[in-house]
Design a protein around this motif. Structure first.
Motif, PDB file in Angstrom:
ATOM      1  N   LEU A 119      24.301 -16.474  23.745  1.00 33.48           N
ATOM      2  CA  LEU A 119      23.277 -17.523  23.825  1.00 33.48           C
ATOM      3  C   LEU A 119      21.871 -16.921  23.720  1.00 33.48           C
ATOM      4  O   LEU A 119      20.983 -17.517  23.105  1.00 33.48           O
ATOM      5  CB  LEU A 119      23.412 -18.303  25.135  1.00 33.48           C
ATOM      6  CG  LEU A 119      24.650 -19.183  25.274  1.00 33.48           C
ATOM      7  CD1 LEU A 119      24.729 -19.769  26.678  1.00 33.48           C
ATOM      8  CD2 LEU A 119      24.636 -20.301  24.231  1.00 33.48           C
ATOM      9  N   SER A 120      21.686 -15.750  24.307  1.00 37.71           N
ATOM     10  CA  SER A 120      20.389 -15.083  24.199  1.00 37.71           C
ATOM     11  C   SER A 120      20.166 -14.560  22.786  1.00 37.71           C
ATOM     12  O   SER A 120      19.044 -14.611  22.266  1.00 37.71           O
ATOM     13  CB  SER A 120      20.291 -13.929  25.210  1.00 37.71           C
ATOM     14  OG  SER A 120      20.151 -14.421  26.524  1.00 37.71           O
ATOM     15  N   GLY A 125      17.000 -15.062  18.522  1.00 34.07           N
ATOM     16  CA  GLY A 125      17.091 -14.961  17.064  1.00 34.07           C
ATOM     17  C   GLY A 125      16.356 -16.085  16.356  1.00 34.07           C
ATOM     18  O   GLY A 125      15.735 -15.876  15.303  1.00 34.07           O
ATOM     19  N   LEU A 126      16.387 -17.290  16.931  1.00 41.63           N
ATOM     20  CA  LEU A 126      15.678 -18.425  16.340  1.00 41.63           C
ATOM     21  C   LEU A 126      14.165 -18.245  16.379  1.00 41.63           C
ATOM     22  O   LEU A 126      13.435 -18.920  15.643  1.00 41.63           O
ATOM     23  CB  LEU A 126      16.060 -19.716  17.065  1.00 41.63           C
ATOM     24  CG  LEU A 126      17.477 -20.240  16.821  1.00 41.63           C
ATOM     25  CD1 LEU A 126      17.780 -21.410  17.751  1.00 41.63           C
ATOM     26  CD2 LEU A 126      17.647 -20.666  15.364  1.00 41.63           C
ATOM     27  N   LEU A 191      11.898  -7.113  19.253  1.00 45.62           N
ATOM     28  CA  LEU A 191      12.043  -6.151  20.348  1.00 45.62           C
ATOM     29  C   LEU A 191      13.038  -6.658  21.384  1.00 45.62           C
ATOM     30  O   LEU A 191      13.884  -5.893  21.867  1.00 45.62           O
ATOM     31  CB  LEU A 191      10.688  -5.910  21.009  1.00 45.62           C
ATOM     32  CG  LEU A 191      10.695  -5.007  22.256  1.00 45.62           C
ATOM     33  CD1 LEU A 191      11.214  -3.614  21.919  1.00 45.62           C
ATOM     34  CD2 LEU A 191       9.299  -4.931  22.869  1.00 45.62           C
ATOM     35  N   TYR A 192      12.979  -7.951  21.716  1.00 45.33           N
ATOM     36  CA  TYR A 192      13.931  -8.535  22.664  1.00 45.33           C
ATOM     37  C   TYR A 192      15.359  -8.398  22.155  1.00 45.33           C
ATOM     38  O   TYR A 192      16.276  -8.070  22.918  1.00 45.33           O
ATOM     39  CB  TYR A 192      13.600 -10.010  22.889  1.00 45.33           C
ATOM     40  CG  TYR A 192      12.474 -10.270  23.863  1.00 45.33           C
ATOM     41  CD1 TYR A 192      11.767  -9.229  24.458  1.00 45.33           C
ATOM     42  CD2 TYR A 192      12.110 -11.567  24.204  1.00 45.33           C
ATOM     43  CE1 TYR A 192      10.736  -9.469  25.353  1.00 45.33           C
ATOM     44  CE2 TYR A 192      11.079 -11.827  25.105  1.00 45.33           C
ATOM     45  CZ  TYR A 192      10.405 -10.774  25.666  1.00 45.33           C
ATOM     46  OH  TYR A 192       9.398 -11.021  26.561  1.00 45.33           O
ATOM     47  N   LEU A 193      15.563  -8.656  20.875  1.00 41.84           N
ATOM     48  CA  LEU A 193      16.907  -8.535  20.300  1.00 41.84           C
ATOM     49  C   LEU A 193      17.400  -7.096  20.379  1.00 41.84           C
ATOM     50  O   LEU A 193      18.580  -6.849  20.640  1.00 41.84           O
ATOM     51  CB  LEU A 193      16.908  -9.008  18.846  1.00 41.84           C
ATOM     52  CG  LEU A 193      16.806 -10.513  18.609  1.00 41.84           C
ATOM     53  CD1 LEU A 193      16.711 -10.811  17.122  1.00 41.84           C
ATOM     54  CD2 LEU A 193      18.006 -11.241  19.212  1.00 41.84           C
ATOM     55  N   PHE A 194      16.490  -6.152  20.165  1.00 48.15           N
ATOM     56  CA  PHE A 194      16.859  -4.737  20.258  1.00 48.15           C
ATOM     57  C   PHE A 194      17.296  -4.391  21.679  1.00 48.15           C
ATOM     58  O   PHE A 194      18.284  -3.673  21.884  1.00 48.15           O
ATOM     59  CB  PHE A 194      15.680  -3.859  19.838  1.00 48.15           C
ATOM     60  CG  PHE A 194      15.928  -2.385  20.051  1.00 48.15           C
ATOM     61  CD1 PHE A 194      16.753  -1.681  19.190  1.00 48.15           C
ATOM     62  CD2 PHE A 194      15.338  -1.706  21.114  1.00 48.15           C
ATOM     63  CE1 PHE A 194      17.000  -0.324  19.384  1.00 48.15           C
ATOM     64  CE2 PHE A 194      15.565  -0.361  21.318  1.00 48.15           C
ATOM     65  CZ  PHE A 194      16.392   0.337  20.446  1.00 48.15           C
ATOM     66  N   ILE A 195      16.560  -4.906  22.672  1.00 53.65           N
ATOM     67  CA  ILE A 195      16.905  -4.643  24.072  1.00 53.65           C
ATOM     68  C   ILE A 195      18.271  -5.242  24.409  1.00 53.65           C
ATOM     69  O   ILE A 195      19.112  -4.603  25.057  1.00 53.65           O
ATOM     70  CB  ILE A 195      15.824  -5.204  25.013  1.00 53.65           C
ATOM     71  CG1 ILE A 195      14.521  -4.423  24.837  1.00 53.65           C
ATOM     72  CG2 ILE A 195      16.291  -5.150  26.467  1.00 53.65           C
ATOM     73  CD1 ILE A 195      13.345  -5.013  25.581  1.00 53.65           C
ATOM     74  N   ILE A 196      18.504  -6.476  23.958  1.00 56.98           N
ATOM     75  CA  ILE A 196      19.802  -7.122  24.201  1.00 56.98           C
ATOM     76  C   ILE A 196      20.926  -6.297  23.583  1.00 56.98           C
ATOM     77  O   ILE A 196      21.965  -6.066  24.214  1.00 56.98           O
ATOM     78  CB  ILE A 196      19.810  -8.559  23.646  1.00 56.98           C
ATOM     79  CG1 ILE A 196      18.806  -9.427  24.395  1.00 56.98           C
ATOM     80  CG2 ILE A 196      21.207  -9.174  23.749  1.00 56.98           C
ATOM     81  CD1 ILE A 196      18.596 -10.797  23.764  1.00 56.98           C
ATOM     82  N   HIS A 197      20.716  -5.862  22.345  1.00 55.84           N
ATOM     83  CA  HIS A 197      21.723  -5.051  21.657  1.00 55.84           C
ATOM     84  C   HIS A 197      21.964  -3.740  22.407  1.00 55.84           C
ATOM     85  O   HIS A 197      23.118  -3.299  22.561  1.00 55.84           O
ATOM     86  CB  HIS A 197      21.270  -4.767  20.231  1.00 55.84           C
ATOM     87  CG  HIS A 197      22.157  -3.819  19.489  1.00 55.84           C
ATOM     88  ND1 HIS A 197      23.414  -4.172  19.050  1.00 55.84           N
ATOM     89  CD2 HIS A 197      21.980  -2.513  19.139  1.00 55.84           C
ATOM     90  CE1 HIS A 197      23.978  -3.136  18.455  1.00 55.84           C
ATOM     91  NE2 HIS A 197      23.131  -2.124  18.496  1.00 55.84           N
TER      92      HIS A 197
END
Length: 209
Positions: A119-120, A125-126, A191-197
């Protein structure tokens, strides 16, 4: 020159190994190797503590993302309620969907329910791209972001523009008559997506995290 490596900390031993020239200082090099070998368990514990500290830092960043999503969801609900009578049904529905997505995504991050971390991924991503072409317009800023914008309609944006925004419109969507012509990249969302990954990768490698 004689070096007493027995007085070195594990950190100093590792740094010494990376900087010593074996050819220029063969005796010290052999002593260093022997000291590292004798204190292997201590050094491994030190390295493990470093990895644990790194993992905790990434988890802290992850928590920030969770609370940002929860805050965005609450603000989206407030904005929808305050303007409910002035909105079209479609706009109100879109606003409540954004709120629900943020709250669900943020809650699962804070509670560390990795079954729903997707969900994050979806929510953040959107936010990566905002776009306006003709009458079509879409933006999803959340609480704000750091943006790279290219606008081929407005002369002030005829080159790539860097900007920062905090607050403003959380999300908007429209389709109709218009003369939009822009694309925008939210660097903060990337950057947020990178942290989540990064967190997901570490959790998959070590489920005990």
């Amino acid at each position: 020159m004689y070096v007493d490596y027995s007085k070195y900390s594990p950190k100093s031993l590792i740094e010494a190994l990376s900087s010593i020239d074996p050819d220029a200082h063969p005796e010290n090099y052999q002593k260093l190797i022997a000291e590292i070998s004798a204190r292997r368990e201590e050094i491994e514990l030190y390295e493990a503590s470093l990895e644990q500290q790194k993992a905790q830092r990434w988890e802290s960043y992850f928590s920030v993302i969770g609370y940002c999503q929860l805050t965005t969801g609450v603000l989206a609900i407030v904005a929808c309620v305050l303007s409910l009578y002035n909105q079209l049904f479609v706009d109100a529905f879109f606003g409540f969907v954004v709120a629900a997505l943020n709250i669900a995504a943020g809650y699962t991050v804070v509670k560390r329910d990795d079954r729903y971390f997707f969900l994050s991924y979806l929510n953040i991503g959107l936010q990566v791209f905002s776009v306006g072409i003709g009458g079509f317009y879409f933006n999803y800023y959340g609480l704000g972001g750091v943006f790279l914008t290219y606008d081929w309609v407005l002369p002030v944006y005829n080159v790539v523009e860097f900007g920062f925004s905090l607050g403003g419109s959380i999300a908007s969507f429209s389709s109709g008559n218009g003369s939009n012509g822009f694309v925008q990249l939210d660097v903060l969302a990337v950057l947020y997506l990178f942290i989540i990954h990064k967190v997901m990768t570490k959790r998959n490698a070590d489920p005990s995290v």
